[in-house]
Design a protein around this motif. Sequence first.
Motif, PDB file in Angstrom:
ATOM      1  N   TYR A 156       0.844  -1.198   0.000  1.00 28.56           N
ATOM      2  CA  TYR A 156       0.000   0.000   0.000  1.00 28.56           C
ATOM      3  C   TYR A 156       0.880   1.249   0.000  1.00 28.56           C
ATOM      4  O   TYR A 156       1.908   1.289   0.684  1.00 28.56           O
ATOM      5  CB  TYR A 156      -0.880   0.029   1.267  1.00 28.56           C
ATOM      6  CG  TYR A 156      -1.733  -1.208   1.429  1.00 28.56           C
ATOM      7  CD1 TYR A 156      -3.065  -1.227   0.987  1.00 28.56           C
ATOM      8  CD2 TYR A 156      -1.214  -2.372   1.996  1.00 28.56           C
ATOM      9  CE1 TYR A 156      -3.843  -2.370   1.116  1.00 28.56           C
ATOM     10  CE2 TYR A 156      -1.984  -3.521   2.125  1.00 28.56           C
ATOM     11  CZ  TYR A 156      -3.292  -3.518   1.694  1.00 28.56           C
ATOM     12  OH  TYR A 156      -4.059  -4.654   1.816  1.00 28.56           O
ATOM     13  N   ASP A 157       0.459   2.253  -0.765  1.00 28.51           N
ATOM     14  CA  ASP A 157       1.122   3.559  -0.672  1.00 28.51           C
ATOM     15  C   ASP A 157       0.219   4.492   0.128  1.00 28.51           C
ATOM     16  O   ASP A 157      -0.722   4.045   0.792  1.00 28.51           O
ATOM     17  CB  ASP A 157       1.452   4.110  -2.072  1.00 28.51           C
ATOM     18  CG  ASP A 157       0.227   4.315  -2.941  1.00 28.51           C
ATOM     19  OD1 ASP A 157      -0.924   4.270  -2.418  1.00 28.51           O
ATOM     20  OD2 ASP A 157       0.391   4.531  -4.156  1.00 28.51           O
ATOM     21  N   SER A 158       0.462   5.797   0.054  1.00 24.54           N
ATOM     22  CA  SER A 158      -0.327   6.727   0.878  1.00 24.54           C
ATOM     23  C   SER A 158      -1.789   6.807   0.424  1.00 24.54           C
ATOM     24  O   SER A 158      -2.656   7.247   1.172  1.00 24.54           O
ATOM     25  CB  SER A 158       0.308   8.117   0.847  1.00 24.54           C
ATOM     26  OG  SER A 158       0.508   8.507  -0.497  1.00 24.54           O
ATOM     27  N   VAL A 159      -2.070   6.344  -0.798  1.00 24.18           N
ATOM     28  CA  VAL A 159      -3.443   6.411  -1.330  1.00 24.18           C
ATOM     29  C   VAL A 159      -4.235   5.142  -1.030  1.00 24.18           C
ATOM     30  O   VAL A 159      -5.434   5.171  -0.770  1.00 24.18           O
ATOM     31  CB  VAL A 159      -3.414   6.651  -2.868  1.00 24.18           C
ATOM     32  CG1 VAL A 159      -4.826   6.825  -3.414  1.00 24.18           C
ATOM     33  CG2 VAL A 159      -2.552   7.853  -3.208  1.00 24.18           C
ATOM     34  N   GLY A 160      -3.550   3.999  -1.061  1.00 21.81           N
ATOM     35  CA  GLY A 160      -4.241   2.714  -0.882  1.00 21.81           C
ATOM     36  C   GLY A 160      -3.407   1.607  -1.492  1.00 21.81           C
ATOM     37  O   GLY A 160      -2.188   1.736  -1.619  1.00 21.81           O
ATOM     38  N   MET A 161      -4.072   0.540  -1.906  1.00 17.80           N
ATOM     39  CA  MET A 161      -3.343  -0.598  -2.458  1.00 17.80           C
ATOM     40  C   MET A 161      -2.624  -0.209  -3.755  1.00 17.80           C
ATOM     41  O   MET A 161      -3.223   0.421  -4.627  1.00 17.80           O
ATOM     42  CB  MET A 161      -4.320  -1.744  -2.715  1.00 17.80           C
ATOM     43  CG  MET A 161      -3.645  -3.018  -3.127  1.00 17.80           C
ATOM     44  SD  MET A 161      -4.736  -4.443  -2.995  1.00 17.80           S
ATOM     45  CE  MET A 161      -5.382  -4.498  -4.643  1.00 17.80           C
ATOM     46  N   CYS A 162      -1.353  -0.568  -3.858  1.00 19.84           N
ATOM     47  CA  CYS A 162      -0.605  -0.237  -5.087  1.00 19.84           C
ATOM     48  C   CYS A 162       0.034  -1.469  -5.738  1.00 19.84           C
ATOM     49  O   CYS A 162       0.498  -1.398  -6.872  1.00 19.84           O
ATOM     50  CB  CYS A 162       0.469   0.804  -4.787  1.00 19.84           C
ATOM     51  SG  CYS A 162       1.712   0.277  -3.579  1.00 19.84           S
ATOM     52  N   TYR A 163       0.069  -2.599  -5.032  1.00 24.22           N
ATOM     53  CA  TYR A 163       0.682  -3.817  -5.567  1.00 24.22           C
ATOM     54  C   TYR A 163      -0.006  -5.014  -4.923  1.00 24.22           C
ATOM     55  O   TYR A 163      -0.249  -5.000  -3.722  1.00 24.22           O
ATOM     56  CB  TYR A 163       2.186  -3.830  -5.219  1.00 24.22           C
ATOM     57  CG  TYR A 163       2.916  -5.044  -5.723  1.00 24.22           C
ATOM     58  CD1 TYR A 163       3.491  -5.074  -6.980  1.00 24.22           C
ATOM     59  CD2 TYR A 163       3.030  -6.189  -4.921  1.00 24.22           C
ATOM     60  CE1 TYR A 163       4.161  -6.214  -7.445  1.00 24.22           C
ATOM     61  CE2 TYR A 163       3.681  -7.331  -5.385  1.00 24.22           C
ATOM     62  CZ  TYR A 163       4.242  -7.327  -6.639  1.00 24.22           C
ATOM     63  OH  TYR A 163       4.887  -8.448  -7.103  1.00 24.22           O
ATOM     64  N   PRO A 164      -0.357  -6.057  -5.674  1.00 32.41           N
ATOM     65  CA  PRO A 164      -0.052  -6.295  -7.095  1.00 32.41           C
ATOM     66  C   PRO A 164      -0.807  -5.404  -8.082  1.00 32.41           C
ATOM     67  O   PRO A 164      -0.480  -5.394  -9.257  1.00 32.41           O
ATOM     68  CB  PRO A 164      -0.458  -7.764  -7.281  1.00 32.41           C
ATOM     69  CG  PRO A 164      -1.417  -8.080  -6.184  1.00 32.41           C
ATOM     70  CD  PRO A 164      -1.057  -7.194  -5.040  1.00 32.41           C
TER      71      PRO A 164
END
Length: 267
Positions: free
Chosen positions: A225-233
């Motif tokens: 997760y990044d500062s916005v929400g899920m980023c991977y996968p």
Amino acid sequence: MAAGELGHSGGYYFRFLPQKTFQSLSTPETTSRLRQWSMLGRIKAQAFGFDQTFQVYRKDDFVMAFFKDPNVIPNLKLLSDSSGQWITLGTEVKKIEAINVPCTQLSMSFFNPLYDEDIVRENGHIVKCLDSFCDPFLISDELRKVLLVEDSEKYEVFSQPDREEFLFCLFKHLCLGGALCQYEDVLNPYLETAKLVYKDLVSVRKNPQTKKIQITSSVFKVTAYDSVGMCYPSTKSHEQTFSYFIVDPIIRHVHVLYHCYGVGEMS
């Protein structure tokens, strides 16, 4: 400069191993199967090396260090939601989740219940059933029923611990495929492909004392997760969008198996 200043937690350093190829995903036979299952061009395995003793109880530190590593950031591939192209992670990971996936199975006889319970006929043909939906999947045979429909009478043929096994997860992912998946009429292509990929990703050794073959890899299902929400996968979650980290603590390699649900390559 101290390692801490580079944002390294726990002192793990990684290196990309582009020379490590995963034959199981690139043979002509697997390629044609993945095309049929709408996964071709959307599934990838990559290898990285690391430099410290791996301890399972420190898996979160390990995975966080992985996403912050300067050798991982430009090399770890994922599919862009917007363009559908392979990209690298252009965002800072703030939080990770690494779920332990049991990995103990050494034999494909694990799937024998499919034959014993008339889900698959003796000749390997998968028994058909009336079409129904288990969103977003079409269920047109007993195999998909066993994989997806929790209140179906044959769901019990695999226990909850069985279903958590990495080999089962792999098999299920291949059976369910991508957005335009054409289902197989027979079981063998799924079993064969699951076996090849499993053997390619998971490390085994002979126990010097007991002389028995044992699996040495640890497996985790990873989300970042990044500062916005899920980023991977991916930024969108889907049962068929996944990343598994398969860690070999002896040769200090981590294999990353990645798939993003969508329409695979057709031609």
